[in-house]
Design a protein around this motif. Structure first.
Motif, PDB file in Angstrom:
ATOM      1  N   TYR A 412       5.475   5.522 -14.291  1.00 28.39           N
ATOM      2  CA  TYR A 412       6.868   5.711 -13.889  1.00 28.39           C
ATOM      3  C   TYR A 412       6.952   6.269 -12.470  1.00 28.39           C
ATOM      4  CZ  TYR A 412       7.484   5.000 -18.853  1.00 28.39           C
ATOM      5  OH  TYR A 412       7.444   4.454 -20.109  1.00 28.39           O
ATOM      6  N   MET A 413       5.925   6.986 -12.029  1.00 27.44           N
ATOM      7  CA  MET A 413       5.890   7.396 -10.623  1.00 27.44           C
ATOM      8  C   MET A 413       5.714   6.179  -9.721  1.00 27.44           C
ATOM      9  SD  MET A 413       6.249  10.708 -10.575  1.00 27.44           S
ATOM     10  CE  MET A 413       5.661  11.131  -8.949  1.00 27.44           C
ATOM     11  N   GLY A 414       5.048   5.140 -10.237  1.00 29.91           N
ATOM     12  CA  GLY A 414       4.819   3.944  -9.447  1.00 29.91           C
ATOM     13  C   GLY A 414       6.069   3.164  -9.131  1.00 29.91           C
ATOM     14  N   TYR A 415       7.174   3.439  -9.800  1.00 27.07           N
ATOM     15  CA  TYR A 415       8.418   2.753  -9.485  1.00 27.07           C
ATOM     16  C   TYR A 415       8.998   3.194  -8.142  1.00 27.07           C
ATOM     17  CZ  TYR A 415       8.434   1.076 -14.292  1.00 27.07           C
ATOM     18  OH  TYR A 415       8.102   0.459 -15.455  1.00 27.07           O
ATOM     19  N   LEU A 426      -5.648   2.180  -6.060  1.00 29.40           N
ATOM     20  CA  LEU A 426      -6.658   2.342  -7.105  1.00 29.40           C
ATOM     21  C   LEU A 426      -6.946   1.023  -7.807  1.00 29.40           C
ATOM     22  CD1 LEU A 426      -5.533   5.730  -8.708  1.00 29.40           C
ATOM     23  CD2 LEU A 426      -7.478   5.341  -7.190  1.00 29.40           C
ATOM     24  N   ARG A 427      -5.890   0.269  -8.085  1.00 29.55           N
ATOM     25  CA  ARG A 427      -6.086  -1.002  -8.781  1.00 29.55           C
ATOM     26  C   ARG A 427      -6.793  -2.024  -7.902  1.00 29.55           C
ATOM     27  NH1 ARG A 427      -0.858  -4.036 -11.018  1.00 29.55           N
ATOM     28  NH2 ARG A 427      -0.506  -4.224  -8.773  1.00 29.55           N
ATOM     29  N   ALA A 428      -6.423  -2.086  -6.617  1.00 26.19           N
ATOM     30  CA  ALA A 428      -7.037  -3.069  -5.730  1.00 26.19           C
ATOM     31  C   ALA A 428      -8.479  -2.708  -5.382  1.00 26.19           C
ATOM     32  CB  ALA A 428      -6.201  -3.198  -4.456  1.00 26.19           C
ATOM     33  N   ALA A 429      -8.752  -1.396  -5.258  1.00 30.86           N
ATOM     34  CA  ALA A 429     -10.093  -0.978  -4.848  1.00 30.86           C
ATOM     35  C   ALA A 429     -11.064  -0.879  -6.004  1.00 30.86           C
ATOM     36  CB  ALA A 429     -10.011   0.378  -4.134  1.00 30.86           C
ATOM     37  N   PHE A 430     -10.578  -0.902  -7.233  1.00 30.54           N
ATOM     38  CA  PHE A 430     -11.441  -0.664  -8.389  1.00 30.54           C
ATOM     39  C   PHE A 430     -12.608  -1.640  -8.482  1.00 30.54           C
ATOM     40  CE2 PHE A 430     -12.505  -1.038 -12.932  1.00 30.54           C
ATOM     41  CZ  PHE A 430     -12.840   0.278 -13.187  1.00 30.54           C
ATOM     42  N   PRO A 431     -12.420  -2.974  -8.337  1.00 32.89           N
ATOM     43  CA  PRO A 431     -13.591  -3.875  -8.437  1.00 32.89           C
ATOM     44  C   PRO A 431     -14.639  -3.584  -7.366  1.00 32.89           C
ATOM     45  CG  PRO A 431     -11.533  -5.098  -8.643  1.00 32.89           C
ATOM     46  CD  PRO A 431     -11.161  -3.727  -8.185  1.00 32.89           C
ATOM     47  N   ASN A 432     -14.207  -3.362  -6.118  1.00 31.90           N
ATOM     48  CA  ASN A 432     -15.164  -3.080  -5.051  1.00 31.90           C
ATOM     49  C   ASN A 432     -15.858  -1.739  -5.261  1.00 31.90           C
ATOM     50  OD1 ASN A 432     -14.555  -5.488  -3.704  1.00 31.90           O
ATOM     51  ND2 ASN A 432     -12.853  -4.545  -2.593  1.00 31.90           N
ATOM     52  N   TYR A 526      -6.427   1.025   1.161  1.00 31.28           N
ATOM     53  CA  TYR A 526      -5.148   1.714   1.358  1.00 31.28           C
ATOM     54  C   TYR A 526      -4.383   1.125   2.542  1.00 31.28           C
ATOM     55  CZ  TYR A 526      -1.946   5.434   2.779  1.00 31.28           C
ATOM     56  OH  TYR A 526      -0.829   6.132   3.175  1.00 31.28           O
ATOM     57  N   GLU A 527      -5.079   0.871   3.648  1.00 30.41           N
ATOM     58  CA  GLU A 527      -4.411   0.316   4.820  1.00 30.41           C
ATOM     59  C   GLU A 527      -3.895  -1.091   4.537  1.00 30.41           C
ATOM     60  OE1 GLU A 527      -3.629   1.748   7.583  1.00 30.41           O
ATOM     61  OE2 GLU A 527      -4.579   3.660   7.071  1.00 30.41           O
ATOM     62  N   THR A 528      -4.681  -1.874   3.786  1.00 34.12           N
ATOM     63  CA  THR A 528      -4.238  -3.234   3.451  1.00 34.12           C
ATOM     64  C   THR A 528      -2.974  -3.199   2.604  1.00 34.12           C
ATOM     65  OG1 THR A 528      -6.539  -3.999   3.498  1.00 34.12           O
ATOM     66  CG2 THR A 528      -4.926  -5.390   2.365  1.00 34.12           C
ATOM     67  N   ILE A 529      -2.943  -2.351   1.601  1.00 34.04           N
ATOM     68  CA  ILE A 529      -1.760  -2.232   0.746  1.00 34.04           C
ATOM     69  C   ILE A 529      -0.573  -1.724   1.556  1.00 34.04           C
ATOM     70  CG2 ILE A 529      -0.796  -1.096  -1.279  1.00 34.04           C
ATOM     71  CD1 ILE A 529      -2.879  -3.192  -1.956  1.00 34.04           C
ATOM     72  N   LYS A 530      -0.824  -0.787   2.443  1.00 35.42           N
ATOM     73  CA  LYS A 530       0.252  -0.217   3.257  1.00 35.42           C
ATOM     74  C   LYS A 530       0.874  -1.267   4.158  1.00 35.42           C
ATOM     75  CE  LYS A 530       1.160   3.603   6.452  1.00 35.42           C
ATOM     76  NZ  LYS A 530       0.545   4.736   7.197  1.00 35.42           N
ATOM     77  N   HIS A 531       0.046  -2.111   4.793  1.00 38.33           N
ATOM     78  CA  HIS A 531       0.572  -3.165   5.659  1.00 38.33           C
ATOM     79  C   HIS A 531       1.338  -4.212   4.859  1.00 38.33           C
ATOM     80  CE1 HIS A 531      -1.149  -1.538   9.207  1.00 38.33           C
ATOM     81  NE2 HIS A 531      -2.430  -1.787   8.875  1.00 38.33           N
ATOM     82  N   GLN A 532       0.854  -4.506   3.658  1.00 43.40           N
ATOM     83  CA  GLN A 532       1.576  -5.467   2.813  1.00 43.40           C
ATOM     84  C   GLN A 532       2.953  -4.947   2.442  1.00 43.40           C
ATOM     85  OE1 GLN A 532      -0.880  -6.371  -0.567  1.00 43.40           O
ATOM     86  NE2 GLN A 532      -2.247  -7.730   0.573  1.00 43.40           N
ATOM     87  N   GLN A 533       3.048  -3.648   2.163  1.00 47.74           N
ATOM     88  CA  GLN A 533       4.360  -3.087   1.834  1.00 47.74           C
ATOM     89  C   GLN A 533       5.277  -3.066   3.043  1.00 47.74           C
ATOM     90  OE1 GLN A 533       3.956   0.744  -0.054  1.00 47.74           O
ATOM     91  NE2 GLN A 533       3.686  -0.179  -2.066  1.00 47.74           N
ATOM     92  N   GLN A 534       4.725  -2.808   4.230  1.00 51.46           N
ATOM     93  CA  GLN A 534       5.551  -2.789   5.430  1.00 51.46           C
ATOM     94  C   GLN A 534       6.035  -4.172   5.802  1.00 51.46           C
ATOM     95  OE1 GLN A 534       3.056  -0.882   8.343  1.00 51.46           O
ATOM     96  NE2 GLN A 534       3.509   1.196   7.594  1.00 51.46           N
ATOM     97  N   ASP A 535       5.163  -5.181   5.646  1.00 54.32           N
ATOM     98  CA  ASP A 535       5.569  -6.549   5.963  1.00 54.32           C
ATOM     99  C   ASP A 535       6.548  -7.106   4.945  1.00 54.32           C
ATOM    100  OD1 ASP A 535       3.870  -6.334   8.082  1.00 54.32           O
ATOM    101  OD2 ASP A 535       2.209  -7.406   7.110  1.00 54.32           O
TER     102      ASP A 535
END
Length: 586
Positions: A412-415, A426-432, A526-535
């Motif tokens: 619910y914090m993720g909303y 965390l979800r994107a970096a978990f496999p790597n 983190y930077e990749t996710i951040k840029h995706q949210q900004q774009d």
């Protein structure tokens, strides 16, 4: 109508072909707007085609509604966030339950530890606090004196103990103290001649001593219990007996007391034959229901209130489990519907990454948490009414369940956009991260085995694989650095020099390289996710498809979709390009 301005390319192409009469192979088709200035549908648009496109738009809104947060769903259809409110209430009451059980369990743990300390002071001659790891005997006289002291204290326990300890009974007789010595079967050991002849078989000789007969050690009988020890062949002397006690401090907290059986084991360990016989006292505790009890001066309603509260928690968790299971089933159904839609309308196969978007892992986390809490609460009720005494199992279930409940609150914090970046990272970096840890673990295990076999004889922290792993992990985090270097014995200069190379290379490799690379891996994600949210660009075909729907939650369109009973799958066969072209040409 505004839905025609948001048509995907495949649907718009059908409109262009029909209106201009051109083939889909033309590079630059000419077409006019599908809407007139008044916003009416073009004359060539039939009711059947209009309903098909409206079904597609309705499906987009259905997908968008599925991925909305509870507040947006409330604006869209007025559906109150019952599930969110239930999770908040459940988190609060489960935490209260855990704190209550933790305080009760703390009394049990304290009672066990204090009894262990009492037994060490009662039965170990000259014992002082903090000397459990160094307590030992070094002479034959001390060995006999310590064994005699244990027997004497056991026989006179009722007169010396300040606790409510008592002997165990079997029928009308007390259970005895059992003294056993283990020794090699036969042998001749002559260190002066550097010769020995020994039979590796082990003989066990035991004697029973009952507390009813007072123990007396006279000069004629200087050996306790007529025990004669051959120290050259002696491996160990084990003394076992059972004492009983009742934990009365729970009465003050309106709980029924438990009865305890303490199986006490005193070991004189001489397996090393080094001249130092290590002495240790340990206990196995069994908690039982008291057979006959009566408590006055307190109300039994307190126990009923606790059981009622636990029942409320079970019902709350059961409701949460049912709602989350229903949401999981709904997501799976919508996934199949979305997959069939793309296979029919676009002739595409939906990738697994998009399909897994419909499987909400948070729901599985909550389902596991609810299951553990329900089972733990049932065991807790049985503990309260003294049917079982499985405190450890109940602690594991309730503790794990509460931990998962609080972790599930991150959903619910993720909303919120600013908080969601943590979860996405965390979800994107978990496999790597998993792949990186597997590679780093190979190096780490190599250092563990090497340190154990080389430095173990000269350093206390490297004596076992477990302590080696703990020591190296502490070094990675910068803890206990100087003592690890300092405590290395200098008995062998070659091993001491090797230890310096070993420790310096490990610290340099893991702190300056492995740990830095690990942090860089998380930072890049983190930077990749951040840029995706900004774009603001959609991250997948699913999100790109849903982004075509521009209806806001408070637009009112979602309430209309709720009232409709159209079956999208019934219209999907009509979305195939060939059938669509035939209808447009007619």
């Amino acid at each position: 109508m505004e839905q025609f301005d948001r048509l995907p390319d495949c649907e718009m192409q059908f409109i262009i072909q029909h209106f201009t009469g051109q083939s889909s192979d033309m590079e630059e088709p000419t077409y006019t707007s599908v809407n007139d200035p008044n916003g009416n549908a073009p004359p060539f648009w039939s009711d059947s085609q209009h309903s098909q496109l409206e079904a597609v738009e309705s499906f987009r809104r259905k997908l968008k509604f599925f991925f909305m947060n509870p507040c947006e769903k409330y604006k869209a259809r007025g559906r109150k966030p019952w599930k969110l409110l239930l999770q908040i209430i459940k988190t609060a009451i489960i935490t209260i339950q855990l704190v209550s059980f933790g305080l009760s369990n703390q009394m049990v743990v304290t009672f066990k530890e204090e009894n262990l300390m009492t037994f060490r002071h009662l039965f170990l001659k000259g014992y002082t606090d903090g000397s459990a790891n160094t307590y030992a005997v070094y002479s034959q006289k001390d060995m006999y004196d310590h064994i005699g002291y244990v027997i004497e204290q056991f026989a006179d326990l009722q007169n010396i103990s300040v606790g409510n300890h008592a002997y165990e009974k079997t029928g009308l007789a007390y259970t005895p103290l059992v003294l056993c010595q283990q020794s090699y079967r036969n042998g001749s050991i002559l260190p002066g001649n550097e010769t020995f002849d020994i039979d590796a078989g082990v003989d066990v000789e035991c004697v029973e001593i009952y507390p009813a007969a007072p123990f007396q050690q006279t000069p004629i009988n200087k050996y306790p219990a007529n025990l004669t020890l051959d120290f050259k062949r002696l491996l160990a002397v084990n003394i076992n007996f059972t004492l009983k006690a009742i934990n009365l401090q729970t009465v003050q907290n309106h709980e029924l007391p438990d009865c305890y059986d303490f199986d006490i084991m005193i070991t004189f360990n001489n397996k090393a034959h080094s001249g130092r016989i290590k002495v240790d006292l340990d206990q196995n505790v069994e908690i039982k229901e008291c057979k006959d009890w009566n408590v006055t001066g307190t109300s039994p309603r307190n126990l009923l209130y606790i059981i009622f509260f636990d029942t409320i928690i079970i019902l709350t968790c059961l409701t949460s489990l049912i709602l989350c299971s229903r949401s999981v089933v709904s997501g799976i159904k919508l996934q199949f519907e979305y997959t069939n839609f793309f296979a029919t309308c676009y002739d595409k196969t939906v990738p697994w990454s998009d399909r897994m978007e419909f499987i909400n892992g948070w729901y599985f986390l909550i389902i596991v948490s609810d299951s553990l809490t329900i089972i733990g609460s049932i065991i807790k009720i049985e503990i309260q009414i003294k049917d079982v005494t499985s405190y450890d199992i109940c602690s594991i279930l309730l503790g794990t369940g509460t931990m998962l409940v609080w972790i599930g609150g991150l959903r619910y914090m993720g909303y919120f956009r600013k908080y969601n970046i943590l979860i996405l990272t965390l979800r994107a970096a978990f496999p790597n991260v998993i792949r990186f840890c597997c590679c780093a673990a190979m190096i780490y295990l190599g250092y563990c085995f090497c340190g154990w076999i080389v430095l173990g004889p000269y350093h206390e922290k490297f004596r076992t694989l477990n302590t080696v792993s703990e020591c190296l992990f502490s070094l990675i985090n910068g803890d206990d650095m100087f003592p690890t270097f300092k405590d290395m014995q200098v008995k062998s200069y070659m091993v001491w020099l090797y230890s310096r190379i070993y420790l310096y290379t490990f610290v340099s490799l893991f702190i300056y390289m492995v740990l830095s690379l690990f942090i860089t891996l998380i930072t890049d994600t983190y930077e990749t996710i951040k840029h995706q949210q900004q774009d603001g660009s959609p991250g997948s075909e699913l999100h790109a498809f849903m982004s075509e729907c521009k209806d806001s939650p408070d637009s009112g369109h979602y309430r209309k979709d709720k009232k409709r009973t159209n079956c999208l799958l019934c219209c999907l066969p009509q979305c195939r390009s060939n059938d669509y072209q035939e209808r447009l040409q007619n």
